[in-house]
Structure formats: structure tokens, C-alpha cells
Design a protein around this motif. Structure first.
Motif, PDB file in Angstrom:
ATOM      1  N   ALA A  37      -3.226  -2.339  -2.538  1.00 29.09           N
ATOM      2  CA  ALA A  37      -2.721  -1.918  -1.228  1.00 29.09           C
ATOM      3  C   ALA A  37      -3.782  -1.140  -0.461  1.00 29.09           C
ATOM      4  N   ARG A  38      -4.491  -0.252  -1.142  1.00 31.60           N
ATOM      5  CA  ARG A  38      -5.563   0.515  -0.477  1.00 31.60           C
ATOM      6  C   ARG A  38      -6.682  -0.411  -0.026  1.00 31.60           C
ATOM      7  N   PHE A  39      -7.029  -1.389  -0.850  1.00 30.38           N
ATOM      8  CA  PHE A  39      -8.080  -2.335  -0.496  1.00 30.38           C
ATOM      9  C   PHE A  39      -7.684  -3.142   0.735  1.00 30.38           C
ATOM     10  N   LYS A  40      -6.453  -3.649   0.749  1.00 30.34           N
ATOM     11  CA  LYS A  40      -5.996  -4.467   1.876  1.00 30.34           C
ATOM     12  C   LYS A  40      -5.816  -3.665   3.153  1.00 30.34           C
ATOM     13  N   ALA A  41      -5.566  -2.363   3.030  1.00 30.28           N
ATOM     14  CA  ALA A  41      -5.353  -1.526   4.206  1.00 30.28           C
ATOM     15  C   ALA A  41      -6.644  -1.279   4.983  1.00 30.28           C
ATOM     16  N   ASP A  42      -7.767  -1.483   4.352  1.00 31.79           N
ATOM     17  CA  ASP A  42      -9.058  -1.261   5.002  1.00 31.79           C
ATOM     18  C   ASP A  42      -9.446  -2.509   5.792  1.00 31.79           C
ATOM     19  N   PRO A  43      -9.553  -2.409   7.122  1.00 30.07           N
ATOM     20  CA  PRO A  43      -9.901  -3.589   7.930  1.00 30.07           C
ATOM     21  C   PRO A  43     -11.248  -4.207   7.553  1.00 30.07           C
ATOM     22  N   ALA A  44     -12.148  -3.426   6.982  1.00 31.94           N
ATOM     23  CA  ALA A  44     -13.457  -3.955   6.588  1.00 31.94           C
ATOM     24  C   ALA A  44     -13.337  -4.959   5.441  1.00 31.94           C
ATOM     25  N   ASN A  45     -12.217  -4.958   4.738  1.00 32.81           N
ATOM     26  CA  ASN A  45     -12.027  -5.859   3.605  1.00 32.81           C
ATOM     27  C   ASN A  45     -11.281  -7.135   3.966  1.00 32.81           C
ATOM     28  N   ARG A  46     -11.040  -7.363   5.227  1.00 37.59           N
ATOM     29  CA  ARG A  46     -10.290  -8.552   5.648  1.00 37.59           C
ATOM     30  C   ARG A  46     -10.987  -9.828   5.168  1.00 37.59           C
ATOM     31  N   GLY A  47     -10.236 -10.681   4.481  1.00 42.12           N
ATOM     32  CA  GLY A  47     -10.764 -11.946   3.980  1.00 42.12           C
ATOM     33  C   GLY A  47     -11.561 -11.817   2.691  1.00 42.12           C
ATOM     34  N   ARG A  48     -11.650 -10.613   2.147  1.00 43.82           N
ATOM     35  CA  ARG A  48     -12.395 -10.394   0.910  1.00 43.82           C
ATOM     36  C   ARG A  48     -11.435 -10.245  -0.267  1.00 43.82           C
ATOM     37  N   ILE A  49     -11.983 -10.372  -1.467  1.00 46.86           N
ATOM     38  CA  ILE A  49     -11.210 -10.215  -2.693  1.00 46.86           C
ATOM     39  C   ILE A  49     -11.750  -8.998  -3.427  1.00 46.86           C
ATOM     40  N   THR A  50     -10.850  -8.126  -3.859  1.00 45.97           N
ATOM     41  CA  THR A  50     -11.281  -6.923  -4.564  1.00 45.97           C
ATOM     42  C   THR A  50     -11.752  -7.246  -5.982  1.00 45.97           C
ATOM     43  N   ASP A  51     -12.779  -6.522  -6.402  1.00 48.48           N
ATOM     44  CA  ASP A  51     -13.284  -6.663  -7.773  1.00 48.48           C
ATOM     45  C   ASP A  51     -13.670  -5.292  -8.319  1.00 48.48           C
ATOM     46  N   ARG A  52     -12.886  -4.285  -7.927  1.00 48.08           N
ATOM     47  CA  ARG A  52     -13.178  -2.916  -8.340  1.00 48.08           C
ATOM     48  C   ARG A  52     -12.101  -2.401  -9.283  1.00 48.08           C
ATOM     49  N   VAL A  53     -12.446  -1.406 -10.045  1.00 46.15           N
ATOM     50  CA  VAL A  53     -11.587  -0.668 -10.959  1.00 46.15           C
ATOM     51  C   VAL A  53     -10.788  -1.641 -11.845  1.00 46.15           C
ATOM     52  N   LEU A  54      -9.450  -1.587 -11.864  1.00 47.17           N
ATOM     53  CA  LEU A  54      -8.667  -2.480 -12.726  1.00 47.17           C
ATOM     54  C   LEU A  54      -8.880  -3.940 -12.364  1.00 47.17           C
TER      55      LEU A  54
END
Length: 74
Positions: A37-54
Motif C-alpha cells: 500500500a505504501r509503495f502504490k501510494a507513491d506516484p513515483a512508483n506508478r507502473g512499477r513493481i516493488t522488490d523491497r523488504v518482504l
């Protein structure tokens, strides 16, 4: 955890192991959902996939958590 209501004797090692697995599942699901949720809330991450922490350990830590706690976490 639902089976714990039917116990008539002392809690054994298997029950404690099940409770520990449930707690790990609850942790993974809760933390994984929060991180996503925190990753998606950041507009800079739009269209990206998270690969951090868990999310660096598994593609779906929230699904792993839900599976580990037998669906009782949701």
C-alpha cells in the motif's frame, strides 16, 4: 485456531507450533499488505513493481501469510 476451542486437555507442542505458524502468517500478510500500500501510494512508483523488504523474498508475501494462517488472518 478454530480447533483450539475443542481442546479438552493441556495445549501440546503441535498446538504451539500451529499458533507460531499462524503468527508468522499474520505478520507476513499484515506487513506485506502495508508495504504494498505504501509503495502504490507513491506516484513515483506508478507502473512499477516493488522488490523491497518482504517483496524481495517472494512475489506475494500477503498470499503466503494468508496461506500460513489458514485464511483466518483476512
Amino acid at each position: 485456531m478454530q480447533a483450539a476451542g475443542n481442546l479438552t486437555g493441556p495445549v501440546g507442542a503441535v498446538a504451539w507450533a500451529g499458533a507460531a505458524l499462524w503468527a508468522v502468517g499474520l505478520f507476513f500478510e499484515g506487513v506485506g499488505d502495508h508495504q504494498l500500500a505504501r509503495f502504490k501510494a507513491d506516484p513515483a512508483n506508478r507502473g512499477r513493481i516493488t522488490d523491497r523488504v518482504l517483496w524481495s523474498w517472494t512475489r506475494h508475501p500477503n498470499y503466503f501469510g494468508d496461506f500460513s494462517c489458514g485464511g483466518a488472518c483476512s
